[in-house]
Scaffold this active site. Structure first.
Site, PDB file in Angstrom:
ATOM      1  N   GLU A 145      26.829   2.226  28.405  1.00 22.64           N
ATOM      2  CA  GLU A 145      27.060   3.168  27.308  1.00 22.64           C
ATOM      3  C   GLU A 145      27.514   4.512  27.842  1.00 22.64           C
ATOM      4  O   GLU A 145      28.384   5.167  27.272  1.00 22.64           O
ATOM      5  CB  GLU A 145      25.772   3.338  26.486  1.00 22.64           C
ATOM      6  CG  GLU A 145      25.951   4.082  25.172  1.00 22.64           C
ATOM      7  CD  GLU A 145      25.698   5.577  25.247  1.00 22.64           C
ATOM      8  OE1 GLU A 145      25.877   6.250  24.224  1.00 22.64           O
ATOM      9  OE2 GLU A 145      25.348   6.098  26.331  1.00 22.64           O
ATOM     10  N   ASP A 162      21.726   1.546  30.816  1.00 20.54           N
ATOM     11  CA  ASP A 162      22.248   2.358  31.918  1.00 20.54           C
ATOM     12  C   ASP A 162      21.858   3.819  31.774  1.00 20.54           C
ATOM     13  O   ASP A 162      21.535   4.288  30.681  1.00 20.54           O
ATOM     14  CB  ASP A 162      23.780   2.234  32.007  1.00 20.54           C
ATOM     15  CG  ASP A 162      24.497   2.756  30.764  1.00 20.54           C
ATOM     16  OD1 ASP A 162      24.082   2.393  29.640  1.00 20.54           O
ATOM     17  OD2 ASP A 162      25.459   3.530  30.912  1.00 20.54           O
TER      18      ASP A 162
HETATM   19 ZN    ZN Z   1      21.999   7.248  25.438  1.00 20.07          ZN
END
Ligand code: ZN
Length: 422
Positions: free
Chosen positions: A177, A82
């Site tokens: 994340e 992401d």
């Molecule tokens: Zn990162």
């Protein structure tokens, strides 16, 4: 060592994988799943036979060991797909500025966005290298598609170089994340590695194994609301309490604006106001976990003093643990960091070690039983339209992965066949 990292990177950044804090699904956005599926296919095409995408869209797969090295420790490499919700990540148009000569890099879709070597010593150190930027309207997504591309390029290297020595290698690609959920559904048991390395760091040579310990504390002031025209002697305004509280927090010390290195801070970052009830969210950060407690006590002390000045007011606190300093775990497994140092040196660099003033998925994973320091991926200016990465740094990161696998297979030595250029 020339690898496929750049080609892969230029493809992966075109996937819109921006994560979304507001979303209640997992992964938070469907675009991430599209890239994760594509990566699973690519891993299969490279000959990996156990590629699995689980119910939460985590991808895990194994690079089979070199014959004779089946009993070497299983190690892992992890990257997240992401990109930051803070910046547009759709229609990314990567530009390769070949053989950088120190010139200003004007990003064509918004010529006011200019990368200058004068403002950016890391860029000034890249003369002669091929620099990749976005086009001015979006982030680039080197955080962390550089890491994804490097791991994929290393898998390809192992697939095409049967003489490269390594034990079993586990690969994982993870979502979300950037919204702090990347470790939430990571199945450490199924991953089955003794340790792992995230490839999600900065310039060449960087090795990170200390992160903040972090909590978030929500301070909720309760007042009493009534019609303001008839409020004399009765109204207790929670907004005023919260304002007094924020004003009383340390600001010339212990704030993000005034600290660096190993200093922690208190950071009020969100206020939900109403006269009746106002909550203030405060990030608490320190490299020493025990110090979080004293910072939280300070917050409570300040809040109680404020309430004392507002008769009829009340306050309560909710502390939420975010993550802990991975060093506390890694100190118990010194070879995890030591072998990384060795691999970086074998790849011709001197390790650059500094604390992360934040957390990584590795901070959480380390405490979930998978010691996970962070290796450089070549990322610079992340979460920005000025984000860039150098193709040569990406190749270096691939070489570190290959060397590191060799060091683990060779029990900490490096008497391995030399790496051949592709
Ligand atoms: Zn990162």
């Amino acid at each position: 060592m020339k690898t496929s990292a750049l080609d892969r990177f230029l493809r992966y950044v075109r996937f819109d994988t921006r994560s979304d804090e507001q979303s209640s699904t997992f992964p938070s956005t469907p675009g991430q799943v599209v890239l994760l599926r594509a990566l699973a296919e690519e891993l299969r095409a490279l000959g990996l036979t156990d590629v699995l995408m689980d119910a939460n869209s985590y991808i895990m797969a194994t690079v089979a060991p070199t014959p004779g090295y089946e009993r070497a420790p299983v190690i892992g490499f992890i990257a997240h797909v992401d990109t930051s919700p803070e910046m547009p990540g759709n229609d990314v148009r990567p530009i390769v500025h070949e053989r950088y000569d120190g010139r200003d890099l004007v990003l064509p879709d918004d010529p006011s966005v200019v990368l200058r070597a004068d403002d950016d010593p890391a860029l000034a150190a890249q003369i002669g290298h091929d620099i990749v930027t976005a086009s001015g309207l979006t982030l680039l997504g080197a955080d962390d598609k550089a890491g994804v591309a490097e791991i994929m390029a290393a898998v390809e290297y192992f697939a095409t170089k049967p003489d490269a020595v390594h034990g079993p290698i586990r690969i994982a690609f993870t979502p979300d994340e950037e919204v702090g959920r990347g470790a939430n559904h990571f199945d450490v048991h199924r991953f089955g590695a003794v340790c792992a390395y995230t490839l999600d760091g900065g310039g060449r040579g960087e090795l990170e194994y200390e992160s903040f310990s972090a909590d978030a504390i929500t301070v909720t002031f309760r007042g009493f609301n009534t019609h303001p025209g008839y409020a004399k002697g009765r109204m207790v305004n929670a907004i005023r309490m919260a304002a007094d509280f924020v004003a009383a927090l340390p600001r010339t010390t212990m704030s993000p604006e005034t600290t660096d290195g190993y200093e922690g801070y208190l950071h009020p970052y969100q206020v939900l106001p109403s006269v009746d009830r106002t909550s203030v969210k405060v990030l608490v950060r320190d490299f020493v976990t025990a110090e979080l407690k004293s910072k939280e006590e300070l917050v409570q002390h300040i809040a109680h003093e404020v309430v004392h000045r507002h008769p009829g007011g009340q306050v309560d606190f909710a502390v939420e643990e975010s993550y802990r300093n991975m060093r506390e775990v890694l100190e118990r497994h010194p070879q995890v960091v030591e072998y990384a140092r060795k691999a970086i040196r074998l790849a011709g660099m001197e390790p650059i070690e500094r604390p992360i003033r934040g957390g990584t998925d590795g901070s959480r994973l380390s405490f979930m039983g998978l010691p996970t320091p962070n290796l450089f991926a070549g990322e610079h200016n992340f979460h920005s339209r000025l984000e860039w990465v150098s193709a040569q740094d990406m190749d270096k990161a691939v070489e570190v992965i290959v060397r590191l696998a060799g060091v683990w297979a060779d029990d900490g030595r490096a008497g391995l066949p030399p790496i051949t250029a592709t």
